[in-house]
Scaffold this motif. Structure first.
Motif, PDB file in Angstrom:
ATOM      1  N   TYR A  44      59.202  42.312   7.611  1.00 35.17           N
ATOM      2  CA  TYR A  44      58.373  43.167   8.246  1.00 35.17           C
ATOM      3  C   TYR A  44      57.537  44.053   7.639  1.00 35.17           C
ATOM      4  CZ  TYR A  44      58.220  46.691  11.673  1.00 35.17           C
ATOM      5  OH  TYR A  44      57.635  47.788  12.826  1.00 35.17           O
TER       6      TYR A  44
ATOM      7  N   ALA B 272      51.856  31.755  16.024  1.00 35.09           N
ATOM      8  CA  ALA B 272      52.187  33.083  16.599  1.00 35.09           C
ATOM      9  C   ALA B 272      52.924  32.758  18.097  1.00 35.09           C
ATOM     10  CB  ALA B 272      50.958  33.596  16.856  1.00 35.09           C
TER      11      ALA B 272
ATOM     12  N   PRO C   8      48.431  43.227  12.999  1.00 34.87           N
ATOM     13  CA  PRO C   8      49.439  42.998  14.041  1.00 34.87           C
ATOM     14  C   PRO C   8      49.080  41.401  14.580  1.00 34.87           C
ATOM     15  CG  PRO C   8      48.396  45.049  14.499  1.00 34.87           C
ATOM     16  CD  PRO C   8      47.674  44.558  13.480  1.00 34.87           C
TER      17      PRO C   8
ATOM     18  N   ASP D  98      48.433  38.830  12.751  1.00 31.14           N
ATOM     19  CA  ASP D  98      49.019  37.985  11.962  1.00 31.14           C
ATOM     20  C   ASP D  98      50.264  37.614  11.918  1.00 31.14           C
ATOM     21  OD1 ASP D  98      47.046  39.512   9.422  1.00 31.14           O
ATOM     22  OD2 ASP D  98      46.393  37.564  10.116  1.00 31.14           O
ATOM     23  N   THR D  99      50.929  38.371  12.917  1.00 34.15           N
ATOM     24  CA  THR D  99      52.411  38.110  13.229  1.00 34.15           C
ATOM     25  C   THR D  99      52.709  36.653  13.789  1.00 34.15           C
ATOM     26  OG1 THR D  99      52.934  40.378  13.839  1.00 34.15           O
ATOM     27  CG2 THR D  99      54.291  38.786  14.830  1.00 34.15           C
TER      28      THR D  99
ATOM     29  N   GLN E 233      59.596  34.131   9.048  1.00 28.56           N
ATOM     30  CA  GLN E 233      58.901  34.875  10.011  1.00 28.56           C
ATOM     31  C   GLN E 233      58.097  36.064   9.171  1.00 28.56           C
ATOM     32  OE1 GLN E 233      58.953  34.919  13.631  1.00 28.56           O
ATOM     33  NE2 GLN E 233      57.483  36.443  13.337  1.00 28.56           N
ATOM     34  N   VAL E 234      57.046  36.465   9.670  1.00 27.60           N
ATOM     35  CA  VAL E 234      56.229  37.642   9.187  1.00 27.60           C
ATOM     36  C   VAL E 234      56.094  38.350  10.582  1.00 27.60           C
ATOM     37  CG1 VAL E 234      53.944  38.196   8.630  1.00 27.60           C
ATOM     38  CG2 VAL E 234      55.197  36.405   7.305  1.00 27.60           C
ATOM     39  N   THR E 235      56.265  39.503  10.479  1.00 25.85           N
ATOM     40  CA  THR E 235      55.938  40.582  11.558  1.00 25.85           C
ATOM     41  C   THR E 235      55.133  41.760  11.143  1.00 25.85           C
ATOM     42  OG1 THR E 235      58.096  40.088  12.607  1.00 25.85           O
ATOM     43  CG2 THR E 235      56.955  41.981  13.452  1.00 25.85           C
ATOM     44  N   VAL E 236      54.019  41.917  11.747  1.00 21.24           N
ATOM     45  CA  VAL E 236      53.142  43.020  11.304  1.00 21.24           C
ATOM     46  C   VAL E 236      53.105  43.997  12.549  1.00 21.24           C
ATOM     47  CG1 VAL E 236      50.824  43.697  10.472  1.00 21.24           C
ATOM     48  CG2 VAL E 236      51.678  41.344   9.996  1.00 21.24           C
ATOM     49  N   SER E 237      53.908  45.153  12.066  1.00 24.90           N
ATOM     50  CA  SER E 237      53.864  46.164  13.316  1.00 24.90           C
ATOM     51  C   SER E 237      53.957  47.661  12.936  1.00 24.90           C
ATOM     52  CB  SER E 237      54.937  45.828  14.125  1.00 24.90           C
ATOM     53  OG  SER E 237      55.198  46.869  15.213  1.00 24.90           O
TER      54      SER E 237
END
Length: 121
Positions: free
Chosen positions: A11, A40, A87, A89-90, A116-120
């Protein structure tokens, strides 16, 4: 058995950075092109980057200037350095023993399990 294992996802806030790793076993990356792809939520898989056996790299337009792919042949590992993350890129990020084809796993090409990559914010 040829295998790829990704790690390094997580994250991160928008504008942040992450480095993904793709460790290969059962074959040597010296002689194979390794690709990074992602999926995604609700979208098709898409290719992100490619590093060829001679070290040449290529990127999808939407990550150029932000992502950098590299390899450490001694460790049989490929890396994806991601910066200025957005975001959008999530996604689940995969590495594969080939480049760009989002369905090459159906052809028996080794893929990792994904990270998993989460951009937030």
């Amino acid at each position: 058995q040829e295998q790829l294992v990704e790690s390094g996802g997580g994250y991160v806030q928008p504008g942040g950075s992450l480095r993904l790793s793709c460790a290969a076993s059962g074959f040597t990356i010296d002689y194979r092109a390794i690709g990074w792809l992602r999926q995604a939520p609700g979208k098709e898989r898409e290719g992100i980057s490619c590093i060829k056996s001679d070290g040449r790299t290529d990127y999808a337009d939407f990550v150029k200037g932000r992502f950098t792919v590299s390899s450490d042949n001694a460790k049989n590992t490929v890396y994806l350095q991601m910066s200025s993350l957005k975001p959008e890129d999530t996604a689940v990020y995969y590495c594969a023993a080939g480049c760009w084809n989002p369905h090459s796993d159906l052809l028996g090409i080794p893929w990792g399990q994904g990270t998993q990559v989460t951009v937030s914010s």
